[in-house]
Design an enzyme around this catalytic site. Structure first.
Site, short mmCIF file in Angstrom:
data_model
loop_
_atom_site.label_atom_id
_atom_site.label_comp_id
_atom_site.label_asym_id
_atom_site.label_seq_id
_atom_site.Cartn_x
_atom_site.Cartn_y
_atom_site.Cartn_z
N THR A 350 -34.51 0.51 -36.87
CA THR A 350 -33.90 -0.45 -37.81
C THR A 350 -33.49 -1.76 -37.13
O THR A 350 -33.46 -1.86 -35.91
CB THR A 350 -32.68 0.18 -38.50
N SER A 376 -26.00 -6.59 -36.78
CA SER A 376 -27.15 -6.94 -37.60
C SER A 376 -28.04 -7.81 -36.74
O SER A 376 -27.65 -8.90 -36.34
CB SER A 376 -26.69 -7.72 -38.84
N ARG A 377 -29.24 -7.31 -36.44
CA ARG A 377 -30.09 -8.04 -35.51
C ARG A 377 -30.71 -9.29 -36.12
O ARG A 377 -31.25 -10.11 -35.42
CB ARG A 377 -31.17 -7.11 -34.95
N VAL A 378 -30.66 -9.38 -37.44
CA VAL A 378 -31.16 -10.60 -38.07
C VAL A 378 -30.06 -11.66 -37.99
O VAL A 378 -30.31 -12.85 -37.86
CB VAL A 378 -31.60 -10.32 -39.51
#
Lengths: 513, 132
Positions: A350, A376-378
């Site tokens: 994810t 949250s990598r975004v």
């Protein structure tokens, strides 16, 4: 009567006179939902196999001289020697807007007693995920309505954000709140004739319940119905009482339903609740099929099981539909062990995770989001500018607070700066407390966080902060609707808006006791 | 597991030995194979025989066209069927007939695992399924 005759006549007209070729096999054994067949030499992997009595199965094991078929449905009437035939079709489910507001099983058949599904489009359950070229970067937000998430762990359209935590820590609640918030936003932009405002992209939701208690699913459906969210949502139910094959198929069926929106220029959100039970059902099937067992008795391809499922969530570019499918998979950990096999697998697949802690939950901090472990990598690419402006420093401030709070327990003499960090941290924790099923709109969140960051809660006793936040929230909704509309526009908070916010909060503060 | 692979491989070799020059299983060759095995029985003899029998059954069924029919079926049609399937499967196919009144009319031909159905009974069943 005449319509029945017409239907028969149409069917007769459609009948072809040519010979029908089928590939057949004979059942040699049936046990635990798996049938072993002799024959079926032309069978394809994942092909639907038809058994007597209209029962279907999927060919999952193609061996040298037998085929292992997982039976979808009641296998109690199947017996040794029964003939099964290949259909030449891959397992497909109905997709489209006809499924909105419906509860279906893993094969897309209605189980809510509201009649047949109005859809003639079928999508295969297993499909290769979009490649590199059709994809587009994630930069549009999915508003969950949960302040702690929208402010510090923003989720974008097309992202895969894992919700992970022990049992009873509020994982499903976060997912349901998000679905309800999508419905609220859709309704906000809906015109009287039922269409949406120009330029607005509605978000449709799919909730896949795997291996859950029927009572829990019923409660979820009721909560969604009461919140008016069911009309934008499809529920795919494969409860604990369902056979493992259906539990294994359900997330893929849900993904196929979500892909319809993505490929047709719409946005969809899919919740897999939960993938731990999905992995367990796949393990059961694999062990019955006598596939070699690996770590924790899971088969070797359990990583691929989840990676191929979650890779199907994406944001695609204009040439490929310009839609998105956002995934919120849920994983249940045992005693907070995120290093177990399935949690580590899904964490690595994810684009971030929302980690829920039992300790926080028991302390009354709900949602029990552990800010330090959640990511949250975004990131802020998928956050509205005003939110980015007010919430940019929050994560760091809370991390600093947690660190200092641990030390502060040992000493009483604290310097002024430490005290101020601790006091602000206490208030931030209170600010992010939010009851279930009450998502907040983005502009309301921005206004509340702005007030906190501007120091308006400084002189309010910590115990009263929750009440103050609620009071300010109500004040903004009832008296400052125009200001909220201004914040909703999505731009940065200008100096003029800043002044208006200042005036509004000061006005509220004069009346708050 | 390794043992079962060994038996399968051995059984396949025995099936190859049981085929005549036309690629058909011959009774003479099968009895010769069985005699040879009986004189010097290998380990897991019973398992091997079972596997051999299974593979041989598949081999025989692949060389036969079982023609079920209802209504008239002439010798010419049977020859045409044999010719057609011999070309299609690229091996000699011998047809055998079984009368099956349940088909109502038409034929159903089984070659190995493949079933070719041109019967009225199947059409009606399909019609019933689609109308229901």
């Amino acid at each position: 009567m005449s319509s029945v005759l017409e239907q028969i006549q149409q069917e007769i007209a459609k009948l072809e006179t040519k010979t029908v070729k089928t590939n057949v096999g004979k059942i040699t054994s049936v046990f635990d939902g798996v049938a072993k067949l002799d024959g079926l030499s032309g069978c394809m992997y994942n092909e639907m196999i038809e058994f007597p009595g209209g029962v279907y199965g999927i060919a999952l094991n193609l061996e040298e001289d037998e085929v292992g078929v997982v039976v979808l449905g009641d296998y109690s009437n199947l017996k040794e020697g029964d003939e099964a035939k290949s259909t030449g079709r891959l397992l497909s489910v109905p997709v489209g807007k006809g499924l909105l507001g419906r509860v279906v099983d893993a094969l897309g058949q209605p189980i809510d007693g509201k009649g047949p599904i109005e859809s003639d489009i079928l999508y295969p359950v297993e499909k290769i995920a979009p490649g590199i070229i059709p994809r587009k970067s994630v930069d549009q937000p999915v508003q969950t309505g949960i302040m702690a998430i929208d402010a510090m762990i923003p989720i974008g359209r097309g992202q895969r954000e894992l919700i992970i935590g022990d049992r009873s820590t509020g994982k499903t609640t976060i997912a349901i709140d998000t679905i309800i918030n999508q419905a609220n936003i859709n309704n906000q932009h809906k015109k009287e004739d039922g269409t949406f405002e120009d330029g607005f992209r509605p978000m449709y939701s799919i909730y896949v319940a795997v291996g859950q208690k029927q009572s829990n699913i019923a409660r979820t459906i009721k909560a969604m119905e009461e919140a008016g969210a069911l009309e934008y949502c499809t529920i795919v139910a494969a409860p604990a009482a369902d056979n493992p094959a259906n539990q294994y198929i359900a997330p893929f069926a849900g993904a196929a339903m979500g892909e319809y929106y993505m490929e047709n220029g719409m946005d969809a959100l899919i919740v897999y609740d939960d993938l731990t039970k999905h992995a367990a059902s796949y393990r059961q099937i694999s062990l019955i099929l006598k596939r070699p067992a690996g770590r924790e008795a899971y088969p070797g391809d359990v990583f691929y099981l989840h990676s191929r499922l979650l890779e199907r969530s994406a944001r695609v570019n204009e040439n490929n539909g310009n839609g998105s499918l956002t995934a919120l998979p849920i994983i249940e950990t045992q005693a907070g062990d995120v290093a177990a096999y399935i949690p580590t697998n899904v964490i690595s697949i994810t684009d971030g995770q929302v980690f829920l802690e039992t300790d926080l939950f028991n302390q009354g901090i709900r949602p029990a989001v552990s800010v330090g472990l959640s990511v949250s990598r975004v990131g802020s690419a998928a956050q509205v500018k005003a939110m980015k402006q007010v919430a940019g420093k929050l994560k760091g401030e809370l991390a600093q607070y947690r660190e200092l709070a641990a030390f502060a327990q040992f000493g009483s003499d604290l310097d002024a700066q430490t005290k101020s960090i601790l006091e602000k941290g206490d208030r931030l924790v209170e600010l992010f407390k939010q009851p279930p099923l009450s998502p907040k709109k983005a502009e309301e969140q921005i206004a509340l966080i702005w007030a906190m960051q501007a120091g308006y809660f400084k002189d309010i006793d910590v115990k009263k902060v929750t009440a103050a936040v609620q009071s300010l929230h109500e004040f903004f909704i009832t008296a400052k609707g125009d200001l909220l509309v201004e914040l909703r526009s999505g731009g940065k908070i200008s100096d003029a808006t800043d002044e208006k916010l200042k005036a509004a909060v000061e006005e509220w503060k004069r009346s708050f006791k | 597991m390794a043992g079962s692979h060994h038996i399968k491989d051995f059984a396949k070799k025995l099936v190859t030995l049981s085929l005549d020059a036309d690629g058909q299983a011959s009774a003479e060759r099968v009895s010769a194979v069985l005699d040879a095995l009986g004189q010097n029985p290998p380990r897991d003899y019973k398992k091997l025989l079972k596997q051999y029998s299974k593979y041989l059954e598949v081999e025989v069924s692949q060389g036969q066209a079982k023609v079920e029919f209802a209504g008239p079926l002439g010798a010419e049609q049977l020859t045409a069927i044999e010719k057609k399937f011999t070309e299609q499967y690229n091996r000699k196919i011998v047809a055998s007939t079984v009368e099956n009144p349940a088909l109502i009319a038409g034929v159903r031909i089984t070659v190995g695992d493949d079933v070719y159905d041109a019967s009225v009974a199947t059409r009606l069943a399909l019609l019933e399924q689609n109308v229901a």
